[in-house]
Design a protein around this motif. Structure first.
Motif, PDB file in Angstrom:
ATOM      1  N   LEU A   1       6.264   0.831  -9.759  1.00 47.86           N
ATOM      2  CA  LEU A   1       4.877   0.489  -9.406  1.00 47.86           C
ATOM      3  C   LEU A   1       3.930   1.681  -9.567  1.00 47.86           C
ATOM      4  N   ARG A   2       2.871   1.465 -10.354  1.00 42.06           N
ATOM      5  CA  ARG A   2       1.862   2.496 -10.640  1.00 42.06           C
ATOM      6  C   ARG A   2       0.584   2.182  -9.848  1.00 42.06           C
ATOM      7  N   PRO A   3      -0.398   3.075  -9.882  1.00 43.90           N
ATOM      8  CA  PRO A   3      -1.610   2.814  -9.084  1.00 43.90           C
ATOM      9  C   PRO A   3      -2.213   1.431  -9.328  1.00 43.90           C
ATOM     10  N   GLN A   4      -2.380   1.044 -10.596  1.00 45.62           N
ATOM     11  CA  GLN A   4      -3.033  -0.233 -10.867  1.00 45.62           C
ATOM     12  C   GLN A   4      -2.171  -1.420 -10.443  1.00 45.62           C
ATOM     13  N   ASP A   5      -0.841  -1.210 -10.391  1.00 44.54           N
ATOM     14  CA  ASP A   5       0.035  -2.306  -9.978  1.00 44.54           C
ATOM     15  C   ASP A   5      -0.166  -2.626  -8.494  1.00 44.54           C
ATOM     16  N   LEU A   6      -0.406  -1.570  -7.695  1.00 40.22           N
ATOM     17  CA  LEU A   6      -0.703  -1.815  -6.279  1.00 40.22           C
ATOM     18  C   LEU A   6      -1.981  -2.645  -6.180  1.00 40.22           C
ATOM     19  N   GLY A   7      -2.985  -2.294  -6.986  1.00 39.29           N
ATOM     20  CA  GLY A   7      -4.223  -3.064  -7.012  1.00 39.29           C
ATOM     21  C   GLY A   7      -3.970  -4.502  -7.441  1.00 39.29           C
ATOM     22  N   GLY A   8      -3.168  -4.679  -8.471  1.00 38.80           N
ATOM     23  CA  GLY A   8      -2.872  -6.017  -8.978  1.00 38.80           C
ATOM     24  C   GLY A   8      -2.160  -6.886  -7.951  1.00 38.80           C
ATOM     25  N   LEU A   9      -1.221  -6.285  -7.220  1.00 37.64           N
ATOM     26  CA  LEU A   9      -0.517  -7.039  -6.176  1.00 37.64           C
ATOM     27  C   LEU A   9      -1.491  -7.443  -5.072  1.00 37.64           C
TER      28      LEU A   9
ATOM     29  N   LEU B   1       3.843   2.960  -4.005  1.00 35.55           N
ATOM     30  CA  LEU B   1       3.655   3.712  -5.248  1.00 35.55           C
ATOM     31  C   LEU B   1       4.980   4.325  -5.707  1.00 35.55           C
ATOM     32  N   ASP B   2       5.272   4.199  -6.988  1.00 36.72           N
ATOM     33  CA  ASP B   2       6.458   4.779  -7.623  1.00 36.72           C
ATOM     34  C   ASP B   2       7.781   4.162  -7.159  1.00 36.72           C
TER      35      ASP B   2
ATOM     36  N   ALA C   1       0.826  -1.212   0.000  1.00 33.40           N
ATOM     37  CA  ALA C   1       0.000   0.000   0.000  1.00 33.40           C
ATOM     38  C   ALA C   1       0.860   1.263   0.000  1.00 33.40           C
TER      39      ALA C   1
END
Lengths: 410, 410
Positions: free
Chosen positions: A162-170, A36-37, A33
């Motif tokens: 890591l971009r916003p959607q990557d956090l979601g994907g993880l 990001l970045d 969480a």
């Protein structure tokens, strides 16, 4: 008077620096969480399928597709509704031939069903019977098990930012912690007998420190953490001691030195003593920023910047930013924010040198134009008034007014 | 079955939202050194000149320009060196007719001098005499008092997003604290009986929360601070209470609801009860993301997102990001990072709808191509595999393979 140093092209200079960076990438494990970045260093492998069960992508009825074959508005298929698939649970209902179950978007498909009919394609005839007015194919309106991710899939490539959607994907895979590159700590030292802390009132001959803050912003944007070592007098021992203390606690060092020849030489001598191999490049074919020093001291990058504020931005763009991404093991740094614009003025340039020109973007009849902001490179407010920099490549004689140019936005 | 809601164009929807935002911009005063990417609300006026004294831009000699007129390599001018201008102090030496003083880059011009001759254009004849081999004009190689900033100048425009050089520019004027917009606190709620905290193992029918984390990243990138209110069951009272508690502590609210009709209606009802005027837009002509709700409740923006992960990104781009900049009083949000690329496939589209297509950037013979990443909008990893989104405008029938398109980079 002879040239004091031989100059390198920007590309060759950066390559030379990269060739000598020898330290392993420092890593740490942090909550996803908060990532990001950050640059992902250990790319997780999927241990389960996503989705883990077949899910409806529509509100409607879970059915056996075969029961709907040939159905139309004129000749609907009739199905008996056996119950509802609850959200968040495995349905207890089973769908057999001639049957259907109410299902919501995201709901789990019940046993026996292989497709979903949209509610808009049905009509209730009684409490427990529907007309289906359109055939569905097996799998229609259904997300299949593993359609998003299959067990064993490599989820990201190493070195991915890591971009916003990557956090979601993880998080979708239950990966609540990730191993990323530690943010490089970048020590910054301002030097010069005339430079003072901005909180003080300058006396005649004194100026406030500017570059510590500009460089800190550049470092932050490239994923690093700037730590200032303060302002050092033009004295070899003082500068060496401050630089040594700071580089020991840092992953990289930026010395924003004065532009006078004697100070430049002192900076170079200090860097030589900080570690091996020392100064690699002393002078780059760029304007402004020619007297830039690039060095590696015991595996850590060291940058010696001419003291003027515009050079800091140019050297930041060309050398500091790419080096910091590299220290983070970043395979493909975030694409720089650029924009095409039409140039307002003729600009001359000397072949063999890369020119950075500060420009303001202006709107003329709905088209974006780049207007050079002329001013000596010692002026910080020419930068404040600019929206970006355009680059005149090394082999060009100049750019004509009206040509399209690419502007790197600040 | 009739459409459940009338759809707005994205532009009209955003305008309607903006028209109802009525709260004043919340401000705070923070150290300039910590103000990168913050929005400046009170733009300072210069109270002093920059530079505050005439400074040399070269290493060389401070002279009276008139003494060099006509000087050339064949016929140099001879000047007597009276001393050196120390860095960081007012020079004690004065330059009279026929005299010169050693000066360094950034040094303060001594009384009497009005120009600087570069050291490269001079030669020492004795310890105290130099030959000047080139004439200089008055003011040459000198930064004049106020050349960068004059007292009374407005240094920035209000609503300016502070960049690295802006921090330097503020510090140059001794402005060590700035009044900026407070970072908007954005409450996020995920809803759905099937949604669980990512740290837990999903049971059949359950899925991990994704949107809380993607949206949090979107909020961070737009200068806000996301605060999660957790995951709420599909129950009106529970959702209303959680939303009420969260919006009271926030400047904006994002509800990532399920996509099923019943849940959408509940979200809309909850928002209506949160404050006036309530729901402004229910349905936007975009794909994906059509069932989006835009609302203002007692002056605070509220977003109801369809639950699928791709919609969150699209709605973030179109609505959340511009709204957060607006809440910060930002006159001109940072230009979005875009790139031109050539499309690999024909893409059909329906006029009257804005289509967002996820694309991967690939290199073909040195040219950048945008390759659509096809996949249902419920799939988070189609986003992970994408580099950006291309937009098919509202009036287009589609885009042909080979056309140049603009890609918004993630």
């Amino acid at each position: 008077m002879p040239e004091l140093f031989t100059v390198s092209t920007p590309h060759a200079a950066l390559q030379k620096l990269f060739d000598h960076l020898s330290r392993p990438i420092a890593i740490e494990t942090i909550p996803t969480a908060a990532a990001l970045d950050r640059v992902l260093i250990e790319s997780p492998i999927a241990t389960s399928a996503l989705p883990a069960f077949a899910r409806s992508t529509m509100d409607g009825y879970a059915v056996r597709a075969a029961d709907t074959f040939g159905a139309s508005e004129a000749l609907p298929a009739y199905l008996t509704v056996m119950g509802e698939c609850p959200m968040g649970q495995a349905p207890t209902v089973e769908v057999r031939a001639g049957q259907a179950a109410v299902i919501h978007t995201g709901g789990m498909l019940p046993d026996g069903a292989d497709a979903v009919v949209q509610i808009e394609r049905t009509q209730k005839t009684t409490e427990t019977e529907i007309e289906v007015m359109r055939a569905v194919a097996p799998g229609e309106n259904v997300l299949q098990v593993g359609e998003d991710v299959k067990p064993g899939d490599q989820l990201f490539s190493t070195g991915h930012v890591l971009r916003p959607q990557d956090l979601g994907g993880l998080m979708a895979m239950g990966i609540t912690h990730v191993t990323v590159a530690r943010q490089p700590r970048v020590g910054t030292l301002a030097t010069g007998d005339e430079v003072i802390d901005p909180q003080f009132e300058p006396q005649p001959g004194q100026v406030r420190d500017v570059n510590t803050y500009s460089i800190s912003g550049i470092v932050t944007r490239a994923g690093g953490v700037a730590q200032s070592g303060g302002i050092i007098r033009d004295n070899f021992d003082a500068l060496y001691q401050a630089a040594k203390d700071l580089i020991d606690q840092s992953d990289a060092l930026v010395l924003s030195a004065g532009s006078s020849v004697s100070v430049r030489d002192m900076t170079s001598d200090v860097i030589e003593r900080l570690g091996k191999p020392g100064v690699l490049v002393h002078g780059v074919s760029i304007k402004p920023g020619k007297p830039t020093i690039l060095a590696v001291c015991d595996g850590k990058p060291v940058f010696g910047l001419p003291g003027n504020p515009v050079s800091a931005l140019v050297v930041g763009d060309l050398f500091i930013t790419p080096t910091l991404w590299r220290l983070q093991g970043c395979a493909r740094p975030p694409h720089q924010n650029t924009m095409k614009a039409r140039l307002t003025h003729n600009l001359a340039s000397v072949p063999g040198r890369v020119d950075y020109i500060q420009v303001k973007l202006i709107d003329r009849d709905g088209e974006v134009w780049a207007e050079p902001v002329f001013g000596k490179s010692n002026l910080i407010y020419t930068l404040v008034k600019s929206d970006g920099m355009m680059i005149i490549p090394i082999d060009a004689n100049g750019v004509a007014a009206g040509e399209m140019v690419e502007v790197k936005l600040f």
